[in-house]
Enzyme design. Structure first.
Site, PDB file in Angstrom:
ATOM      1  N   GLY A 175       0.816  -1.202   0.000  1.00 22.29           N
ATOM      2  CA  GLY A 175       0.000   0.000   0.000  1.00 22.29           C
ATOM      3  C   GLY A 175       0.857   1.263   0.000  1.00 22.29           C
ATOM      4  O   GLY A 175       2.012   1.258  -0.442  1.00 22.29           O
ATOM      5  N   SER A 176       0.313   2.313   0.560  1.00 17.28           N
ATOM      6  CA  SER A 176       0.972   3.614   0.463  1.00 17.28           C
ATOM      7  C   SER A 176       2.289   3.695   1.206  1.00 17.28           C
ATOM      8  O   SER A 176       3.083   4.603   0.962  1.00 17.28           O
ATOM      9  CB  SER A 176       0.037   4.695   1.000  1.00 17.28           C
ATOM     10  OG  SER A 176      -1.159   4.695   0.253  1.00 17.28           O
ATOM     11  N   THR A 177       2.545   2.746   2.142  1.00 16.21           N
ATOM     12  CA  THR A 177       3.844   2.796   2.817  1.00 16.21           C
ATOM     13  C   THR A 177       4.971   2.639   1.812  1.00 16.21           C
ATOM     14  O   THR A 177       6.086   3.078   2.048  1.00 16.21           O
ATOM     15  CB  THR A 177       3.975   1.685   3.880  1.00 16.21           C
ATOM     16  OG1 THR A 177       3.711   0.416   3.262  1.00 16.21           O
ATOM     17  CG2 THR A 177       3.019   1.887   5.022  1.00 16.21           C
ATOM     18  N   PHE A 178       4.651   2.044   0.664  1.00 13.30           N
ATOM     19  CA  PHE A 178       5.691   1.831  -0.343  1.00 13.30           C
ATOM     20  C   PHE A 178       6.138   3.139  -0.992  1.00 13.30           C
ATOM     21  O   PHE A 178       7.199   3.205  -1.610  1.00 13.30           O
ATOM     22  CB  PHE A 178       5.184   0.854  -1.409  1.00 13.30           C
ATOM     23  CG  PHE A 178       6.273   0.309  -2.270  1.00 13.30           C
ATOM     24  CD1 PHE A 178       7.093  -0.707  -1.819  1.00 13.30           C
ATOM     25  CD2 PHE A 178       6.517   0.833  -3.531  1.00 13.30           C
ATOM     26  CE1 PHE A 178       8.123  -1.192  -2.606  1.00 13.30           C
ATOM     27  CE2 PHE A 178       7.538   0.348  -4.328  1.00 13.30           C
ATOM     28  CZ  PHE A 178       8.341  -0.688  -3.861  1.00 13.30           C
ATOM     29  N   LYS A 179       5.314   4.187  -0.832  1.00 16.39           N
ATOM     30  CA  LYS A 179       5.669   5.493  -1.432  1.00 16.39           C
ATOM     31  C   LYS A 179       7.012   5.997  -0.900  1.00 16.39           C
ATOM     32  O   LYS A 179       7.721   6.740  -1.571  1.00 16.39           O
ATOM     33  CB  LYS A 179       4.563   6.501  -1.141  1.00 16.39           C
ATOM     34  CG  LYS A 179       3.314   6.228  -1.990  1.00 16.39           C
ATOM     35  CD  LYS A 179       2.125   7.033  -1.542  1.00 16.39           C
ATOM     36  CE  LYS A 179       0.881   6.628  -2.351  1.00 16.39           C
ATOM     37  NZ  LYS A 179      -0.373   7.109  -1.725  1.00 16.39           N
TER      38      LYS A 179
END
Lengths: 466, 485
Positions: free
Chosen positions: B216-220
């Site tokens: 999810g967005s933690t990968f940003k």
């Protein structure tokens, strides 16, 4: 007592009776057994076992009584036979008691402690020894009972057929109040008496009045016929009772005695050929035997599949785990073998807990008994005594080989008890009787020849006329 | 008759000799092979004949051994607070083998390891009872408890690392199980194990190490690192080239943001603060699949990690352009373990240096002498110190006034990133709530955490990661900082 040349069992005129040597050895044998018993107790519970005194006293009493009776009734007997048997019997008691202590066995519903019963039977066994030595003043008396022995032996062999099979073998008879007996153990001795008596009479006819057939000397039918018939019958009975170990024993004993009686090597070849034919034919129609052979060829292949293989593999692992010096009495896990650990497989406990060293000692003790037996046969002055002694010691040797070789995976397992060591009343009784007869023959053999009586004709015969 | 008798005597001698030779063959030549044969139960009996060494957390044993009565295996393994520590220790059962630390460190724990040879020889002479050695772990009991308390009844996992050394401080996976219930070899143990294996919630699955999730967005954070490292952007406060709406390459599907957030040409700091899908999706597309893979490799993706317990490989695969763009926001074929995201957070907190994660600090002989002490080692250089600090600033903004405000700890600088990962066919299933973060005190960063909660709330993308996972991360970080005081 001037010249002592005791390098042979054939007594010189004033040969010592060697009774004190025997006493010292019996004391030694009892001591070893008591130490073994103490060792088990210390290893398992950290204290001397409570029954140790009773056990020690009992065993000492048995050895002592045996010794006194030999001293009184068989003064010139071989001094090794009694101590060796006492040692094995005592050691066997300690081992059986040790297996009785196994928690794995005690957890089983079928568990019955065997040591006390074995001690009782050992006492009866020594009683048997006493009886034989007291009643049988001369082993040659047995010759009179050649044909009676034949009947008795066949009767004993047939008897178990009328009783239910135990663990697949019909070798037991159940007497209410007494328990189970294995008549085959006694038949072994009695049939030896028959073979000896018959072969002694017919040996010349068998050896000399023979026809040449394909390079072998075959005796006439009327000489060999009866003995062959009896022998074949006993083997057949044993095969039907699926007691293969004993039939192998009978066969081997028969060949050995025939060879000794006739002095013809062709009998060995003939015997080997017949046993090969017999073994192959039995193996083809007995699934029981096939299992044993498979288990022998690769015991680990049948793990979790065949019970026989598993038992064999467990036995081998017990031996291997013992290693050179063993784990020490009471500290092994030979009870993992489970069923028959204290009878057929008792050597596995020796192997694991006493190690290679202990096993070799035990095997050598057996070897010594056999050696003393053969020596007795050599020393015996009458052909009946010779045949009887070699028959008994030969069968003893074959039994030791078949059992020990079986549990060590040298030959397929056939299921017999290790003489003296294994739990089993009939076996202990029969083996004590066997030892007693050997003692009797050796006594007669070593007894100094009576001084030649002065002959009134002596002078006459010494006259040499020109 | 004496000649045949002598021959029979020789024959009997040969029989006895054959037995003696066979016996030597069995008990001398083949002794070792038979002693250690796999079917030889004595091996197992010996193994359980003495007390197993302990696994130690904070100087206290979390395991133990009890004497049993019902079998020939004398000692049985027990765990103090089994469910709490099962994700760390694994199990050790008389009947069902062992796993994780109990399995990997079995040699030390049973006392049979070669490293203990000297010790064993010594105790042979002193007559001491045989005992296993101990395994001292890096775990922090308070952090582990905080992680479990935070996860509660929910399915999920927490991994906390010390960024400076790579030491694992917390390793939680819920629902958990008590390995004590099948440590023996009775029928009941077998039933208990069957029950655990059949449980739909898979309590025996170590979600922290062995389950891969879409990040999810933690990968940003990873995408931002790739952009800075490859020079796509330099200044985190400069405008990016990010149109709104932005259509995925080679398609007509527009990439949506969650709600109406200011993402058009947003700065990196702002884009991370509000979690713009368009900005990071385009960034990943601009960089291309190859550069993204290179960056993930440097964070430790695409290969298994051994802590020494094996963790599954997190993957960032070779893929086509639209998938690569989606992967940049953690919503495509890339999947990571919670451990991996904790490694990402810790590499950033440690100024770009990624340390090898480990949980065995020391192996002790039974007499407590250390036979092995772990030296922290660098796994890779994930990004430059300068760029790491830029990302730290961005992540700290997220916690200060972005989606991660739930992770704030008074008096401590906290950086973090939320995430809510859609999954299932057409995103039909409940999304996973993610949060990765690190805390910083005056003497550097003592802790980095990754939290994943499987049954996240599906309402809004980032708020749920922030709402569900961030408080857990905060409690774990707080527990670590408090225990250092």
């Amino acid at each position: 007592m001037s010249v002592v040349t005791n390098t042979t069992t054939i007594g010189a005129i004033d040969a010592p009776s060697r009774r004190n040597t025997e006493l010292a050895l019996v004391v030694f044998a009892v001591a070893i057994s008591v130490f073994a018993y103490a060792n088990v107790g210390l290893a398992l519970n950290g204290e001397l076992p409570s029954g140790m005194l009773g056990y020690g006293a009992g065993l000492a009493l048995l050895g002592g009584v045996g010794h006194l009776v030999v001293r009184r009734f068989a003064k010139y007997a071989d001094p090794l036979l009694l101590p060796l048997a006492t040692l094995l019997n005592g050691l066997g008691l300690a081992l059986i008691w040790r297996l009785d202590q196994s928690e794995r066995f005690q957890a089983l519903d079928t568990f019955v402690p065997a040591a006390s019963k074995q001690l009782l039977f050992s006492a009866i066994g020594v009683g048997m020894l006493v009886a034989v030595l007291v009643v049988l003043k001369d082993h040659r008396i047995l010759q009179r009972y050649t044909y009676i022995s034949m009947v008795v032996a066949l009767f004993l062999l047939i008897l178990p057929m009328f009783f239910p099979a135990v663990n697949g073998a019909k070798i037991w008879i159940r007497i209410p109040g007494v328990g189970t007996l294995q008549p085959g153990e006694f038949a072994k001795i009695i049939i030896t008496v028959f073979f000896s008596g018959y072969l002694m009479v017919k040996r010349d006819a068998l050896a000399l009045a023979s026809r040449r057939f394909m390079g072998l000397y075959l005796p006439r039918g009327r000489d060999l016929g009866p003995i062959l018939a009896i022998w074949a019958m006993s083997i057949l009975i044993l095969v039907f009772e699926t007691d293969l170990g004993t039939s192998l024993l009978f066969f081997g004993m028969f060949v050995v005695m025939l060879y000794v009686a006739t002095e013809r090597t062709s009998w060995i070849i003939f015997g080997l050929l017949m046993s090969a034919v017999g073994a192959v034919s039995v193996a083809t129609f007995e699934p029981h035997v096939q299992q044993r052979v498979t288990a022998w060829l690769d015991p680990f292949a049948g793990w979790n599949k065949v019970a026989a293989s598993e038992q064999m593999a467990k036995s081998l692992m017990a031996f291997g785990s013992g290693g050179t010096l063993g784990t020490g009495l009471g500290q092994g896990n030979s009870d993992l073998i489970g069923f028959a650990a204290n009878s057929d497989f008792i050597l596995a406990t020796v192997g694991e807990e006493l190690g290679l060293a202990g096993m070799m000692a035990v095997l050598l003790v057996y070897g010594l008994i056999v050696e003393r037996g053969v020596r007795t046969a050599l020393a015996a002055r009458d052909p009946f005594g010779k045949l009887l002694a070699i028959g008994l010691s030969g069968s003893f040797a074959i039994q030791v080989f078949v059992v020990a070789g079986g549990v060590m995976g040298l030959i397929p397992l056939t299921g017999m008890t290790m003489p003296f060591l294994a739990a089993g009343g009939s076996s202990v009784l029969a083996n004590w009787a066997l030892i007693a007869i050997l003692i009797r023959i050796s006594d007669t053999a070593r007894r100094p020849a009576p001084a030649p009586s002065p002959s009134t004709d002596a002078e006459m015969t010494q006259v040499v006329r020109p | 008759m004496n000649k045949p008798l002598r021959r029979i005597a020789i024959f009997c001698g040969i029989l006895v000799l054959a037995l003696l030779i066979r016996d030597n063959w069995l008990q001398y030549v083949r002794a070792d092979e038979l002693t250690s044969h796999k079917y030889n139960r004595r091996v197992e009996i010996e193994r359980y004949a003495h007390e197993r060494g302990d696994i130690i957390v904070d100087g206290k044993a979390i395991t133990g051994s009890v004497e049993t009565e019902d079998s020939d295996f004398r000692y049985k393994r027990v765990w103090k607070n089994g469910p709490l520590w099962a994700p760390v220790t694994g199990y050790s059962s008389q009947a069902f083998d062992s796993s994780q630390l109990e399995n990997l460190e079995d040699g030390i724990l049973t006392g049979n390891d070669d490293q203990l040879f000297f010790d064993r020889t010594l105790s042979m002479f002193t007559g001491e009872k045989k005992r296993g050695g101990n395994i001292v772990t890096t775990l922090n009991g308070d952090a582990q408890k905080a992680a479990f308390k935070g996860l509660g009844e929910k399915k999920g996992a927490v991994v906390a690392l010390d960024p400076k050394s790579g030491a694992i401080l917390a390793l939680a996976s819920t629902p958990s199980y008590d390995p004590s219930v099948f440590a023996g070899n009775s029928l009941k143990d077998s039933d208990n194990r069957q029950k655990l294996l059949k449980d739909e919630d898979k309590p025996m699955l170590n979600r922290a190490l062995r389950e891969t999730y879409p990040p999810g967005s933690t990968f940003k954070v990873v995408t931002a690192a790739a952009a800075l490292e490859n020079g796509l952007y330099d200044d985190i406060d400069a405008k990016t080239d990010s149109p709104l709406p932005w259509t995925l390459p080679q398609s007509t599907t527009p990439l949506k943001n969650e709600g109406n957030i200011p993402c058009e040409n947003a700065t990196l700091r702002e884009a991370l603060r509000v979690s713009c899908n368009t900005v990071f999706g385009k960034m990943s597309d601009d960089l291309g699949n190859k550069k993204m893979i290179e960056q993930t490799d440097r964070f430790g993706f695409n290969k298994e990690v051994f802590t020494p317990v094996r963790a599954d490989a997190s993957i960032y695969p070779e893929d086509n352009r639209p998938q690569n763009a989606m992967a940049g926001i953690g919503q495509a074929s890339n999947r990571t373990t919670p451990l991996q995201m904790a490694m990402v957070a810790s590499a950033i907190a440690n100024d770009g240096k990624l340390m090898q994660p480990y949980m065995v600090a020391e192996r002790q002989a039974p007499n407590l002498d250390p036979v092995y002490t772990h030296e922290p080692e660098e796994l890779s250089r994930a990004l430059s110190g300068e760029n790491a600090q830029k990302i730290q600033q961005m992540m700290e903004t997220v916690v200060k006034d972005g989606t991660g405000t739930n992770a704030r700890i008074p008096g401590v600088t906290v950086g973090g990133k939320t995430g809510t990962a859609q999954h299932g066919l057409n995103n039909s299933e409940k999304p996973y709530a993610w949060f990765i973060s690190y805390a910083k005190t005056d003497d550097g960063s003592p802790v980095a955490v990754a939290v994943v909660v499987e049954d996240g709330n599906a309402n809004r993308d980032d708020i749920s990661g922030g709402g569900l996972a961030a408080p857990i991360a905060r409690d774990v970080m707080k527990a670590v900082i408090d225990s250092k005081k």
